[in-house]
Design an enzyme around this catalytic site. Sequence first.
Site, PDB file in Angstrom:
ATOM      1  N   ARG A   1      44.210  43.184  42.595  1.00  0.00           N
ATOM      2  CA  ARG A   1      45.402  42.463  42.198  1.00  0.00           C
ATOM      3  C   ARG A   1      46.507  43.409  41.722  1.00  0.00           C
ATOM      4  O   ARG A   1      47.513  43.603  42.402  1.00  0.00           O
ATOM      5  CB  ARG A   1      45.010  41.451  41.104  1.00  0.00           C
ATOM      6  CG  ARG A   1      45.982  40.332  40.865  1.00  0.00           C
ATOM      7  CD  ARG A   1      45.480  39.461  39.722  1.00  0.00           C
ATOM      8  NE  ARG A   1      45.282  40.231  38.507  1.00  0.00           N
ATOM      9  CZ  ARG A   1      46.220  40.472  37.585  1.00  0.00           C
ATOM     10  NH1 ARG A   1      47.418  39.964  37.731  1.00  0.00           N
ATOM     11  NH2 ARG A   1      45.954  41.213  36.522  1.00  0.00           N
ATOM     12  N   LYS A   2      46.324  44.026  40.544  1.00  0.00           N
ATOM     13  CA  LYS A   2      47.349  44.941  40.022  1.00  0.00           C
ATOM     14  C   LYS A   2      46.767  46.288  39.626  1.00  0.00           C
ATOM     15  O   LYS A   2      47.407  47.316  39.793  1.00  0.00           O
ATOM     16  CB  LYS A   2      48.042  44.323  38.807  1.00  0.00           C
ATOM     17  CG  LYS A   2      49.091  43.300  39.150  1.00  0.00           C
ATOM     18  CD  LYS A   2      50.036  43.115  37.987  1.00  0.00           C
ATOM     19  CE  LYS A   2      51.144  42.130  38.341  1.00  0.00           C
ATOM     20  NZ  LYS A   2      51.922  41.782  37.140  1.00  0.00           N
TER      21      LYS A   2
ATOM     22  N   LYS B   1      35.397  41.728  35.664  1.00  0.00           N
ATOM     23  CA  LYS B   1      36.811  42.142  35.765  1.00  0.00           C
ATOM     24  C   LYS B   1      37.153  43.380  34.930  1.00  0.00           C
ATOM     25  O   LYS B   1      38.305  43.593  34.559  1.00  0.00           O
ATOM     26  CB  LYS B   1      37.772  40.989  35.411  1.00  0.00           C
ATOM     27  CG  LYS B   1      37.484  39.676  36.083  1.00  0.00           C
ATOM     28  CD  LYS B   1      37.111  39.790  37.528  1.00  0.00           C
ATOM     29  CE  LYS B   1      38.203  40.227  38.441  1.00  0.00           C
ATOM     30  NZ  LYS B   1      37.678  40.463  39.817  1.00  0.00           N
TER      31      LYS B   1
ATOM     32  N   ARG C   1      36.656  47.076  29.395  1.00  0.00           N
ATOM     33  CA  ARG C   1      38.113  46.967  29.580  1.00  0.00           C
ATOM     34  C   ARG C   1      38.680  46.119  28.445  1.00  0.00           C
ATOM     35  O   ARG C   1      38.002  45.172  27.993  1.00  0.00           O
ATOM     36  CB  ARG C   1      38.408  46.280  30.922  1.00  0.00           C
ATOM     37  CG  ARG C   1      39.870  46.229  31.282  1.00  0.00           C
ATOM     38  CD  ARG C   1      40.088  45.525  32.615  1.00  0.00           C
ATOM     39  NE  ARG C   1      41.421  45.766  33.136  1.00  0.00           N
ATOM     40  CZ  ARG C   1      41.908  45.218  34.229  1.00  0.00           C
ATOM     41  NH1 ARG C   1      41.159  44.389  34.949  1.00  0.00           N
ATOM     42  NH2 ARG C   1      43.128  45.487  34.640  1.00  0.00           N
TER      43      ARG C   1
ATOM     44  N   THR D   1      34.029  47.328  40.582  1.00  0.00           N
ATOM     45  CA  THR D   1      34.159  47.837  41.948  1.00  0.00           C
ATOM     46  C   THR D   1      34.652  49.281  41.929  1.00  0.00           C
ATOM     47  O   THR D   1      34.201  50.117  42.718  1.00  0.00           O
ATOM     48  CB  THR D   1      35.168  46.949  42.727  1.00  0.00           C
ATOM     49  OG1 THR D   1      34.840  45.582  42.481  1.00  0.00           O
ATOM     50  CG2 THR D   1      35.125  47.232  44.211  1.00  0.00           C
TER      51      THR D   1
ATOM     52  N   GLU E   1      45.533  52.176  44.924  1.00  0.00           N
ATOM     53  CA  GLU E   1      46.245  52.025  46.202  1.00  0.00           C
ATOM     54  C   GLU E   1      45.296  52.208  47.382  1.00  0.00           C
ATOM     55  O   GLU E   1      45.315  51.436  48.336  1.00  0.00           O
ATOM     56  CB  GLU E   1      47.395  53.030  46.284  1.00  0.00           C
ATOM     57  CG  GLU E   1      48.546  52.776  45.308  1.00  0.00           C
ATOM     58  CD  GLU E   1      48.187  53.030  43.828  1.00  0.00           C
ATOM     59  OE1 GLU E   1      47.267  53.835  43.567  1.00  0.00           O
ATOM     60  OE2 GLU E   1      48.827  52.411  42.955  1.00  0.00           O
ATOM     61  N   LYS E   2      44.440  53.230  47.304  1.00  0.00           N
ATOM     62  CA  LYS E   2      43.490  53.486  48.403  1.00  0.00           C
ATOM     63  C   LYS E   2      42.446  52.368  48.479  1.00  0.00           C
ATOM     64  O   LYS E   2      42.113  51.888  49.570  1.00  0.00           O
ATOM     65  CB  LYS E   2      42.769  54.820  48.180  1.00  0.00           C
ATOM     66  CG  LYS E   2      43.611  56.031  48.518  1.00  0.00           C
ATOM     67  CD  LYS E   2      43.509  56.331  49.994  1.00  0.00           C
ATOM     68  CE  LYS E   2      44.203  57.656  50.286  1.00  0.00           C
ATOM     69  NZ  LYS E   2      43.808  58.231  51.546  1.00  0.00           N
TER      70      LYS E   2
ATOM     71  N   SER F   1      41.659  55.759  44.002  1.00  0.00           N
ATOM     72  CA  SER F   1      42.877  55.233  43.373  1.00  0.00           C
ATOM     73  C   SER F   1      43.009  53.749  43.752  1.00  0.00           C
ATOM     74  O   SER F   1      42.460  53.301  44.766  1.00  0.00           O
ATOM     75  CB  SER F   1      44.107  56.000  43.867  1.00  0.00           C
ATOM     76  OG  SER F   1      44.363  55.655  45.212  1.00  0.00           O
TER      77      SER F   1
ATOM     78  N   THR G   1      25.026  44.967  37.255  1.00  0.00           N
ATOM     79  CA  THR G   1      24.837  43.695  36.547  1.00  0.00           C
ATOM     80  C   THR G   1      26.046  43.387  35.678  1.00  0.00           C
ATOM     81  O   THR G   1      26.771  44.299  35.268  1.00  0.00           O
ATOM     82  CB  THR G   1      23.572  43.735  35.654  1.00  0.00           C
ATOM     83  OG1 THR G   1      23.335  42.432  35.124  1.00  0.00           O
ATOM     84  CG2 THR G   1      23.715  44.708  34.473  1.00  0.00           C
ATOM     85  N   HIS G   2      26.230  42.091  35.386  1.00  0.00           N
ATOM     86  CA  HIS G   2      27.196  41.663  34.375  1.00  0.00           C
ATOM     87  C   HIS G   2      26.448  41.063  33.169  1.00  0.00           C
ATOM     88  O   HIS G   2      27.070  40.484  32.277  1.00  0.00           O
ATOM     89  CB  HIS G   2      28.113  40.562  34.909  1.00  0.00           C
ATOM     90  CG  HIS G   2      29.159  41.002  35.896  1.00  0.00           C
ATOM     91  ND1 HIS G   2      29.840  42.185  35.803  1.00  0.00           N
ATOM     92  CD2 HIS G   2      29.660  40.364  37.002  1.00  0.00           C
ATOM     93  CE1 HIS G   2      30.707  42.272  36.804  1.00  0.00           C
ATOM     94  NE2 HIS G   2      30.616  41.182  37.546  1.00  0.00           N
TER      95      HIS G   2
ATOM     96  N   SER H   1      42.852  39.187  34.227  1.00  0.00           N
ATOM     97  CA  SER H   1      42.215  39.467  35.519  1.00  0.00           C
ATOM     98  C   SER H   1      41.210  38.365  35.878  1.00  0.00           C
ATOM     99  O   SER H   1      41.148  37.902  37.021  1.00  0.00           O
ATOM    100  CB  SER H   1      41.525  40.833  35.451  1.00  0.00           C
ATOM    101  OG  SER H   1      40.970  41.159  36.686  1.00  0.00           O
TER     102      SER H   1
HETATM  103  P1  A3P Z   1      43.307  43.288  37.989  1.00  0.00           P
HETATM  104  O1  A3P Z   1      42.972  41.862  38.291  1.00  0.00           O
HETATM  105  O2  A3P Z   1      43.883  43.454  36.619  1.00  0.00           O
HETATM  106  O3  A3P Z   1      44.165  43.915  39.028  1.00  0.00           O
HETATM  107  P2  A3P Z   1      35.860  44.012  38.897  1.00  0.00           P
HETATM  108  O4  A3P Z   1      35.615  44.962  40.010  1.00  0.00           O
HETATM  109  O5  A3P Z   1      34.984  44.245  37.695  1.00  0.00           O
HETATM  110  O6  A3P Z   1      35.839  42.598  39.379  1.00  0.00           O
HETATM  111  O7  A3P Z   1      37.324  44.295  38.322  1.00  0.00           O
HETATM  112  C1  A3P Z   1      38.457  43.974  39.066  1.00  0.00           C
HETATM  113  C2  A3P Z   1      39.662  44.551  38.372  1.00  0.00           C
HETATM  114  O8  A3P Z   1      39.627  45.984  38.534  1.00  0.00           O
HETATM  115  C3  A3P Z   1      40.952  44.087  39.018  1.00  0.00           C
HETATM  116  O9  A3P Z   1      41.933  44.113  37.966  1.00  0.00           O
HETATM  117  C4  A3P Z   1      41.188  45.184  40.039  1.00  0.00           C
HETATM  118  O10 A3P Z   1      42.506  45.265  40.521  1.00  0.00           O
HETATM  119  C5  A3P Z   1      40.802  46.397  39.218  1.00  0.00           C
HETATM  120  N1  A3P Z   1      40.518  47.583  40.052  1.00  0.00           N
HETATM  121  C6  A3P Z   1      39.721  47.668  41.134  1.00  0.00           C
HETATM  122  N2  A3P Z   1      39.775  48.904  41.655  1.00  0.00           N
HETATM  123  C7  A3P Z   1      40.620  49.622  40.879  1.00  0.00           C
HETATM  124  C8  A3P Z   1      41.103  50.969  40.913  1.00  0.00           C
HETATM  125  N3  A3P Z   1      40.737  51.807  41.862  1.00  0.00           N
HETATM  126  N4  A3P Z   1      41.970  51.349  39.948  1.00  0.00           N
HETATM  127  C9  A3P Z   1      42.363  50.492  38.978  1.00  0.00           C
HETATM  128  N5  A3P Z   1      41.955  49.216  38.902  1.00  0.00           N
HETATM  129  C10 A3P Z   1      41.092  48.783  39.841  1.00  0.00           C
END
Ligand code: A3P
Length: 307
Positions: A269-270, A49, A142, A53, A242-243, A240, A119-120, A150
């Site tokens: 999510r946010k 989190k 983060r 991604t 949004e995209k 971004s 990897t995590h 998250s």
């Molecule tokens: P939130 O749950 O706070 O929204 P991971 O890919 O390691 O699982 O992380 C997921 C977190 O990264 C989520 O956080 C997700 O919304 C956020 N995330 C993914 N793509 C993003 C982007 N382009 N810009 C900002 N945050 C992003």
Amino acid sequence: MALTTDLGRRPQLREVAGIPLQATTVDNWSQIQNFEAKPDDLLICTYPKSGTTWIQEIVDMIEQNGDMEKCQRAIIQHRHPFIEWARPPHPSVLRWFLLAYFKGVEKARAMPSPRTLRTHLPTQLLPPSFWKNNCKFLYVARNAKDCMVSYYHFQRMNQMLPDPGTWEEYFETFVSGKVCWGSWYDHVKGWWEIKDRYQMLFLHYEDIKKDPKHEIQKVMQFMGRNLNETILDKIVQETSFEKMKENPMTNRSAVPTSILDQSISPFMRKGTVGDWKNHFTVAQNERFDKIYRKKMEGTSIDFCMEL
Ligand code: A3P
């Protein structure tokens, strides 16, 4: 195998050297540990989190010279093998075929070089061949509070992880490191402490959020690439929040609801810095800060908690 989804219950975690992991990872542990990294591998490393991604899409766009069509060739989970991943059997699928097919190590082995993997795992559990081959590591950290929030929502919707319980219960689970991939503190400290000994770029989620172009440029240089301003601007735009939320190749919409139930909480999510303020009570925040100071004592790493 400890997976119990067939019975309608969430799977439980198992441990390797005190680190909770998914049972399917533990079942495949010797194969994962014996994974043969190659000197030109790039490994994306994150605590869950932390923007995995996001950085994956950034790296792929750099690799593809900003060609969005090429980045649409597959869902993000299939572009960069997840080395410790072994897909849990699921009653609605051809279980043994998929179980074999979805092992991250096998996917990585079948992939042509140069490979980008992810990897995590905390440093102490990484397959030793990554150190031996002096691979490149791209770590994204983060801040712990947003990470916790998250992860809580992710565990609510991810049927392959234990039920997080209430927010109050999850708070305790997270601070005690009893979540999949273990303690946030140890993970971040572990990677931070070795960053100067290896070819490693260490980034912060909050910095990417604050100045994506600057951080993307750092990634580009680290990857030994040189892209012009127009392409860089395009990468900033296409990655971004949004995209990526609308992009079916990054938003996990292809994953069945029986695995990721996005009606509970969306994967995208946010995507903000400071959402922890909507979750932490004043008392929780004070307690968290106290624990944080103790656990992070002696480290020089600093985090931005709001923008
Ligand atoms: P939130 O749950 O706070 O929204 P991971 O890919 O390691 O699982 O992380 C997921 C977190 O990264 C989520 O956080 C997700 O919304 C956020 N995330 C993914 N793509 C993003 C982007 N382009 N810009 C900002 N945050 C992003």
